[in-house]
Design a protein around this motif. Sequence first.
Motif, PDB file in Angstrom:
ATOM      1  N   LYS A  46       0.813  -1.215   0.000  1.00 38.23           N
ATOM      2  CA  LYS A  46       0.000   0.000   0.000  1.00 38.23           C
ATOM      3  C   LYS A  46       0.848   1.267   0.000  1.00 38.23           C
ATOM      4  O   LYS A  46       0.616   2.180  -0.799  1.00 38.23           O
ATOM      5  CB  LYS A  46      -0.918  -0.007   1.230  1.00 38.23           C
ATOM      6  CG  LYS A  46      -1.901  -1.173   1.275  1.00 38.23           C
ATOM      7  CD  LYS A  46      -2.672  -1.190   2.588  1.00 38.23           C
ATOM      8  CE  LYS A  46      -3.534  -2.424   2.701  1.00 38.23           C
ATOM      9  NZ  LYS A  46      -4.245  -2.475   4.014  1.00 38.23           N
ATOM     10  N   HIS A  47       1.813   1.350   0.886  1.00 39.74           N
ATOM     11  CA  HIS A  47       2.609   2.577   1.012  1.00 39.74           C
ATOM     12  C   HIS A  47       3.375   2.873  -0.270  1.00 39.74           C
ATOM     13  O   HIS A  47       3.360   4.010  -0.766  1.00 39.74           O
ATOM     14  CB  HIS A  47       3.582   2.452   2.187  1.00 39.74           C
ATOM     15  CG  HIS A  47       4.569   3.574   2.266  1.00 39.74           C
ATOM     16  ND1 HIS A  47       4.196   4.879   2.547  1.00 39.74           N
ATOM     17  CD2 HIS A  47       5.912   3.598   2.084  1.00 39.74           C
ATOM     18  CE1 HIS A  47       5.277   5.651   2.535  1.00 39.74           C
ATOM     19  NE2 HIS A  47       6.325   4.900   2.251  1.00 39.74           N
ATOM     20  N   LEU A  48       4.041   1.876  -0.828  1.00 38.83           N
ATOM     21  CA  LEU A  48       4.850   2.097  -2.019  1.00 38.83           C
ATOM     22  C   LEU A  48       3.994   2.427  -3.234  1.00 38.83           C
ATOM     23  O   LEU A  48       4.378   3.253  -4.070  1.00 38.83           O
ATOM     24  CB  LEU A  48       5.726   0.887  -2.301  1.00 38.83           C
ATOM     25  CG  LEU A  48       6.874   0.663  -1.318  1.00 38.83           C
ATOM     26  CD1 LEU A  48       7.627  -0.611  -1.644  1.00 38.83           C
ATOM     27  CD2 LEU A  48       7.834   1.850  -1.336  1.00 38.83           C
ATOM     28  N   GLU A  50       1.135   4.010  -3.113  1.00 37.04           N
ATOM     29  CA  GLU A  50       0.730   5.409  -2.903  1.00 37.04           C
ATOM     30  C   GLU A  50       1.846   6.365  -3.299  1.00 37.04           C
ATOM     31  O   GLU A  50       1.602   7.403  -3.942  1.00 37.04           O
ATOM     32  CB  GLU A  50       0.331   5.625  -1.441  1.00 37.04           C
ATOM     33  CG  GLU A  50      -0.999   5.008  -1.067  1.00 37.04           C
ATOM     34  CD  GLU A  50      -1.352   5.228   0.393  1.00 37.04           C
ATOM     35  OE1 GLU A  50      -2.454   5.720   0.672  1.00 37.04           O
ATOM     36  OE2 GLU A  50      -0.519   4.893   1.260  1.00 37.04           O
ATOM     37  N   GLU A  51       3.079   6.039  -2.914  1.00 38.69           N
ATOM     38  CA  GLU A  51       4.226   6.882  -3.270  1.00 38.69           C
ATOM     39  C   GLU A  51       4.394   6.941  -4.795  1.00 38.69           C
ATOM     40  O   GLU A  51       4.654   8.006  -5.365  1.00 38.69           O
ATOM     41  CB  GLU A  51       5.510   6.333  -2.634  1.00 38.69           C
ATOM     42  CG  GLU A  51       5.570   6.469  -1.122  1.00 38.69           C
ATOM     43  CD  GLU A  51       6.044   7.841  -0.681  1.00 38.69           C
ATOM     44  OE1 GLU A  51       6.256   8.715  -1.543  1.00 38.69           O
ATOM     45  OE2 GLU A  51       6.198   8.039   0.535  1.00 38.69           O
ATOM     46  N   ASP A  69      -8.858  -1.827   0.482  1.00 34.25           N
ATOM     47  CA  ASP A  69      -8.544  -0.398   0.641  1.00 34.25           C
ATOM     48  C   ASP A  69      -8.535   0.332  -0.697  1.00 34.25           C
ATOM     49  O   ASP A  69      -7.519   0.865  -1.154  1.00 34.25           O
ATOM     50  CB  ASP A  69      -7.182  -0.231   1.328  1.00 34.25           C
ATOM     51  CG  ASP A  69      -7.185  -0.777   2.735  1.00 34.25           C
ATOM     52  OD1 ASP A  69      -8.275  -0.832   3.342  1.00 34.25           O
ATOM     53  OD2 ASP A  69      -6.114  -1.156   3.221  1.00 34.25           O
ATOM     54  N   ILE A  72      -7.016   3.925  -1.855  1.00 35.36           N
ATOM     55  CA  ILE A  72      -5.638   4.139  -2.310  1.00 35.36           C
ATOM     56  C   ILE A  72      -5.611   4.482  -3.800  1.00 35.36           C
ATOM     57  O   ILE A  72      -4.817   5.310  -4.248  1.00 35.36           O
ATOM     58  CB  ILE A  72      -4.774   2.888  -2.040  1.00 35.36           C
ATOM     59  CG1 ILE A  72      -4.566   2.702  -0.535  1.00 35.36           C
ATOM     60  CG2 ILE A  72      -3.415   2.980  -2.757  1.00 35.36           C
ATOM     61  CD1 ILE A  72      -3.847   1.417  -0.169  1.00 35.36           C
ATOM     62  N   GLN A  98       0.145  -7.657   0.737  1.00 30.53           N
ATOM     63  CA  GLN A  98      -0.906  -6.707   1.103  1.00 30.53           C
ATOM     64  C   GLN A  98      -1.992  -6.624   0.033  1.00 30.53           C
ATOM     65  O   GLN A  98      -2.942  -5.858   0.164  1.00 30.53           O
ATOM     66  CB  GLN A  98      -0.308  -5.318   1.346  1.00 30.53           C
ATOM     67  CG  GLN A  98       0.612  -5.266   2.550  1.00 30.53           C
ATOM     68  CD  GLN A  98       1.144  -3.859   2.801  1.00 30.53           C
ATOM     69  OE1 GLN A  98       0.701  -2.870   2.223  1.00 30.53           O
ATOM     70  NE2 GLN A  98       2.111  -3.766   3.697  1.00 30.53           N
ATOM     71  N   ARG A 136      17.385   5.361   1.079  1.00 35.11           N
ATOM     72  CA  ARG A 136      16.476   5.850   2.121  1.00 35.11           C
ATOM     73  C   ARG A 136      17.195   6.787   3.087  1.00 35.11           C
ATOM     74  O   ARG A 136      16.657   7.828   3.501  1.00 35.11           O
ATOM     75  CB  ARG A 136      15.902   4.651   2.886  1.00 35.11           C
ATOM     76  CG  ARG A 136      14.847   4.997   3.911  1.00 35.11           C
ATOM     77  CD  ARG A 136      14.318   3.710   4.536  1.00 35.11           C
ATOM     78  NE  ARG A 136      13.300   3.977   5.532  1.00 35.11           N
ATOM     79  CZ  ARG A 136      12.728   3.027   6.268  1.00 35.11           C
ATOM     80  NH1 ARG A 136      13.087   1.753   6.094  1.00 35.11           N
ATOM     81  NH2 ARG A 136      11.803   3.333   7.163  1.00 35.11           N
ATOM     82  N   ARG A 162      11.640  -2.109  -2.065  1.00 35.82           N
ATOM     83  CA  ARG A 162      11.086  -2.273  -0.709  1.00 35.82           C
ATOM     84  C   ARG A 162      11.985  -1.607   0.330  1.00 35.82           C
ATOM     85  O   ARG A 162      11.507  -0.983   1.272  1.00 35.82           O
ATOM     86  CB  ARG A 162      10.920  -3.760  -0.376  1.00 35.82           C
ATOM     87  CG  ARG A 162       9.742  -4.418  -1.042  1.00 35.82           C
ATOM     88  CD  ARG A 162       9.337  -5.704  -0.312  1.00 35.82           C
ATOM     89  NE  ARG A 162      10.456  -6.605  -0.114  1.00 35.82           N
ATOM     90  CZ  ARG A 162      10.872  -7.477  -1.028  1.00 35.82           C
ATOM     91  NH1 ARG A 162      10.281  -7.545  -2.205  1.00 35.82           N
ATOM     92  NH2 ARG A 162      11.881  -8.290  -0.781  1.00 35.82           N
ATOM     93  N   GLN A 165      11.639   2.173   0.799  1.00 33.51           N
ATOM     94  CA  GLN A 165      10.388   2.608   1.419  1.00 33.51           C
ATOM     95  C   GLN A 165       9.850   3.905   0.800  1.00 33.51           C
ATOM     96  O   GLN A 165       9.296   4.762   1.480  1.00 33.51           O
ATOM     97  CB  GLN A 165      10.566   2.773   2.937  1.00 33.51           C
ATOM     98  CG  GLN A 165      10.502   1.481   3.719  1.00 33.51           C
ATOM     99  CD  GLN A 165       9.161   0.789   3.550  1.00 33.51           C
ATOM    100  OE1 GLN A 165       8.108   1.324   3.931  1.00 33.51           O
ATOM    101  NE2 GLN A 165       9.166  -0.396   2.950  1.00 33.51           N
ATOM    102  N   GLY A 166      10.044   4.045  -0.500  1.00 33.30           N
ATOM    103  CA  GLY A 166       9.491   5.194  -1.214  1.00 33.30           C
ATOM    104  C   GLY A 166      10.460   6.327  -1.426  1.00 33.30           C
ATOM    105  O   GLY A 166      10.162   7.277  -2.166  1.00 33.30           O
TER     106      GLY A 166
END
Length: 264
Positions: A46-48, A50-51, A69, A72, A98, A136, A162, A165-166
């Motif tokens: 989900k996070h990646l 979204e980024e 979800d 997103i 996810q 990162r 991964r 983390q974006g």
Amino acid sequence: MNDKNIKQIIGDKMITSVGNKKIKDIQKLKENKNIKKLGKYLVEGKHLVEEALETNVVEEIIVSESFEDYNIVDTFDGDLTKVADSIMKSISDTITTQGIIAVCSINKKELDINKYSKVLILDKIQDPGNLGTIIRTADAFDFDCIILGKGTTSLYGQKVIRSTQGSNFHIDCFDNVDLSKLIDEMTDFNIFATSLKADKYIEQLDNITGKVAVVFGNEGAGVSEEILLKVNNLLKISMPGRAESLNVSIAAGIVMHYISTNLK
């Protein structure tokens, strides 16, 4: 596009076979040679996703049948595909998925090094986890450009993505660069590199000004001799303990933090 409308668009259509052409094409993007050939790569979670959506590189999104979800992808107007949970597990690169993967395009940019002021240069870093962690960390210490020299592991492998983390979406990154040629062009930069040959510890640095670049090298061999000869500031890290060396991502974090906090 709200949650209900997205579900209506996907409807009951769902890919249930690993032999499906779309699934086979996605599987290809798990290999670096195909990423380079096709100019596409995968991001998972989900996070990646979204980024990636924020940087407009997403071509297609794949969600599992149990994914919920949908907010997103509320504003995404590209292809949205639903697959069976078993299919998602087959294309996922994680143990616990996810339920969402994006296919992203590689945006080729022209490198103009003089646009930047805090540059990270990587010379034949091999481990994907190290590369992702270094990117990162560079993001955390406000570096604005990352250069991957020839022989450095792919920027677009899933383990690298991964580990960032974006952060790879926050900094301009350039890969497969001829470092020797590039450094010759960086006449306005103070260029630092870690080396056991250095006669100065990083803690002895003071009055760091202007544009800076930091070079980190291969996990086993360090920065190549060719590059060290072009660098005007060789440094080493004081280690009062018994370990003979540091992991390159840890060393990079120490050096980037020190330079970032002491740059005037």
